[in-house]
Design an enzyme around this catalytic site. Structure first.
Site, PDB file in Angstrom:
ATOM      1  N   SER A   1     -31.608  45.448 -23.061  1.00 28.35           N
ATOM      2  CA  SER A   1     -30.103  45.577 -23.245  1.00 28.35           C
ATOM      3  C   SER A   1     -29.911  46.400 -24.703  1.00 28.35           C
ATOM      4  O   SER A   1     -28.572  47.002 -24.666  1.00 28.35           O
ATOM      5  CB  SER A   1     -29.402  44.628 -23.016  1.00 28.35           C
ATOM      6  OG  SER A   1     -29.451  43.538 -24.256  1.00 28.35           O
TER       7      SER A   1
ATOM      8  N   LYS B   1     -23.428  43.139 -13.424  1.00 27.74           N
ATOM      9  CA  LYS B   1     -23.221  44.390 -14.411  1.00 27.74           C
ATOM     10  C   LYS B   1     -23.003  45.467 -13.263  1.00 27.74           C
ATOM     11  O   LYS B   1     -22.065  45.703 -12.877  1.00 27.74           O
ATOM     12  CB  LYS B   1     -24.836  44.444 -15.155  1.00 27.74           C
ATOM     13  CG  LYS B   1     -24.797  43.410 -15.989  1.00 27.74           C
ATOM     14  CD  LYS B   1     -26.243  43.226 -16.847  1.00 27.74           C
ATOM     15  CE  LYS B   1     -26.344  42.338 -18.085  1.00 27.74           C
ATOM     16  NZ  LYS B   1     -25.762  40.936 -17.484  1.00 27.74           N
TER      17      LYS B   1
ATOM     18  N   HIS C   1     -30.233  44.596 -16.322  1.00 28.55           N
ATOM     19  CA  HIS C   1     -29.833  45.841 -16.685  1.00 28.55           C
ATOM     20  C   HIS C   1     -30.112  47.151 -15.684  1.00 28.55           C
ATOM     21  O   HIS C   1     -29.975  48.139 -16.163  1.00 28.55           O
ATOM     22  CB  HIS C   1     -29.833  46.104 -18.101  1.00 28.55           C
ATOM     23  CG  HIS C   1     -29.107  45.068 -18.898  1.00 28.55           C
ATOM     24  ND1 HIS C   1     -27.529  45.460 -19.322  1.00 28.55           N
ATOM     25  CD2 HIS C   1     -29.312  44.048 -19.406  1.00 28.55           C
ATOM     26  CE1 HIS C   1     -27.342  44.559 -19.906  1.00 28.55           C
ATOM     27  NE2 HIS C   1     -28.107  43.730 -20.224  1.00 28.55           N
TER      28      HIS C   1
END
Length: 419
Positions: A212, A269, A240
Site C-alpha cells: 500500500s 477498498k 489492495h
C-alpha cells in the site's frame, strides 16, 4: 483472594494514575512529530468538502476538494447500484447481523457473497470477517504455524497476527525470493519438502500482493517456487488488489490460484464496503469457522455492508469500471513523470517520491491549498529519506480532475524547488 493473586487488585485506589498519563504520551508523540488527527469528509467520493478535526463538536466543512487519498479505487462508495443494494439488504435482512455467525448472525446474504467471492477467487469456499484486520489476525493465529516467513513491508495486521500466533517469525527482504530462500535454508536443509530440519514443523509464508505504500507487487510465482521446495504454505493478502483484476486479484491475474493456500482480502477498498474475507479450500474455511477467534467472537458483518460488497463485486467483474481506473492511473503516472517526479510502483497506488520529511509535508500542505487531498507519508511508516506523497486516483475522476491534480503538483513542486 489476596492482592497478589488478584490481577485487578489496586485499580480503585486514590493515588496516581497507575502509570497511565494519556496527555504525557500524546505530548511525546507530538515532540516526535508522530501525532495525527481526524479530518471528517462530507462524502466518500472523488470530490468532497472536508473539515479540520472538530474534536467532539460538529464538523465545519470548507471548500470542496478533489480526493486523491482514498482506497475507494473504483469509486463505487456512492454508486447508485451499490447504495441501492445496501438499502435492499437492510430492508430485507436487517441493519445488523445481531449476533456472531455461529449463533444467529449467519444469513443467506452472507452465504451468497461468500459464494461470489469463492467464484471470483477460484476457490472452494470463502469466509467473511468483520474487517480485513480481523481476517489476517484470526487466520494466522488459527493456522498456528511453527515458523512464519513474513515480507518486511507487510501490513500491520499481518505483523500483529504473527505476534499473536506465538510462532517464530522470520522477516525476509521486501519482495525478495532469494532472501526468502536463504531464510528457509537457514532453518532447514533445502530440497524436497520432506528434507526440512523438522518434518513435523509447519511453515507459513505471508505476503501482501500489492503493497500500500510502495505500489509494487510481490513476485508471487517465485515465492511459491521457494515455498514449495520446503513444503511451506503460502498466504497472500489481496487487500489492495481485490476487485481490480476481473473481480479477483494478483493471484488471479498471474494464474496462481492452485499454488496459494490462503487468499485474504478486504471489502473496504475497491469493493466500497466493509469487512474482510479468506478464500481457500473447504477444510480451511471449516477450520477457521471453528478456530479463528476474530470470527468466532465477533458479530457477523452487517447485512447492508454485505449487500453493498456483493453488488460492487458484480460491477467490478464486468470490467468497465476497472478500465476507467487503469486509464486514469496511466494518465496520472505519465503526467507526474513528465513533470519530473519519480513515481514508484506499478499499480493504482502512485507514490511520488519526495525524500525529506519536511519537503513531503510542505508539498502536501500546498497541494491542499490548491484543493487536492493527497497525504504525505513519512517515517516511521516509510524508511528515512523516502518520504512521499501517496496518490490514489479513482475510476470516477474526470480528465479535468486529473489535469487539476497535475497542475497543482507542478506549481507546488516548483515553489518547493522539487522540480
Amino acid at each position: 483472594m489476596n492482592e497478589q493473586a488478584d490481577p485487578h487488585a489496586g485499580v480503585e485506589g486514590s493515588g496516581p494514575d497507575h502509570g497511565f498519563d494519556p496527555a504525557e504520551r500524546l505530548a511525546e508523540r507530538r515532540d516526535r512529530n508522530l501525532d495525527r488527527d481526524l479530518q471528517p469528509a462530507e462524502h466518500v467520493a472523488a470530490r468532497t468538502r472536508m473539515a479540520s478535526d472538530p474534536r467532539g463538536e460538529k464538523p465545519d466543512y470548507g471548500d470542496e476538494q478533489l480526493v486523491f487519498a482514498a482506497n475507494n479505487y473504483l469509486g463505487l462508495a456512492q454508486d447508485d447500484r451499490v447504495v441501492r443494494a445496501a438499502q435492499e439488504a437492510a430492508a430485507s435482512v436487517g441493519t445488523g447481523a445481531g449476533a456472531s455467525r455461529l449463533v444467529t448472525g449467519d444469513t443467506g446474504l452472507h452465504r451468497a457473497l461468500e459464494r461470489d467471492i469463492a467464484d471470483a477467487k477460484g476457490t472452494e469456499r470463502a469466509l467473511l470477517f468483520s474487517s480485513g484486520y480481523a481476517a489476517n489476525v484470526g487466520t494466522i493465529t488459527a493456522l498456528d504455524p511453527d515458523v512464519i516467513f513474513s515480507d518486511e513491508l507487510n501490513h500491520a495486521s499481518i505483523i500483529d497476527g504473527c505476534r499473536l500466533s506465538g510462532a517464530e517469525t522470520v522477516v525476509y527482504d521486501h519482495c525478495d525470493p532469494g532472501s526468502l530462500a536463504d531464510a528457509m535454508a537457514a532453518r532447514g536443509t533445502g530440497g524436497d519438502s520432506d528434507e526440512q530440519s523438522d518434518a513435523d514443523e509447519s511453515w507459513l509464508v505471508v505476503t501482501d500482493s500489492v503493497f500500500s505504500m510502495d505500489g509494487d507487487v510481490a513476485p508471487l510465482a517465485e515465492i511459491c517456487d521457494v515455498a514449495e521446495r520446503y513444503g511451506a504454505w503460502v498466504m497472500v493478502d489481496e487487500a489492495h488488489a481485490t476487485g481490480l483484476y476481473d473481480g479477483g486479484g494478483i493471484v488471479q491475474r498471474d494464474g496462481l490460484g492452485d499454488r496459494i493456500h490462503v487468499q485474504m482480502g478486504t471489502l473496504s477498498k475497491a469493493l466500497a464496503s466493509q469487512g474482510g474475507y479468506v478464500a481457500g479450500s473447504e477444510h480451511l474455511v471449516e477450520h477457521l469457522v471453528n478456530a479463528a477467534r476474530s470470527f468466532v467472537f465477533s458479530t457477523g458483518l452487517a447485512p447492508p455492508a454485505v449487500g453493498a460488497a456483493r453488488e460492487a463485486l458484480r460491477i467490478a467483474r464486468e470490467g468497465e469500471q476497472c478500465e476507467h481506473l487503469w486509464d486514469n492511473v496511466e494518465y496520472l503516472r505519465d503526467g507526474l513523470t513528465s513533470l519530473g517526479y519519480e513515481v514508484l510502483g506499478e499499480t493504482q497506488i502512485l507514490p511520488v517520491l519526495v525524500g525529506s520529511r519536511d519537503d513531503a509535508v510542505a508539498l502536501a500542505d500546498r497541494l491542499r491549498d490548491f484543493g487536492i487531498v493527497a497525504p504525505a507519508i513519512r517515517p516511521p511508516t516509510v524508511p528515512e529519506g523516502t518520504s512521499r506523497i501517496r496518490v490514489a486516483p479513482m475510476a470516477t475522476h474526470t480528465t479535468a480532475a486529473l489535469d487539476r491534480c497535475l497542475a497543482a503538483f507542478e506549481t507546488a513542486g516548483r515553489e518547493r524547488g522539487l522540480l
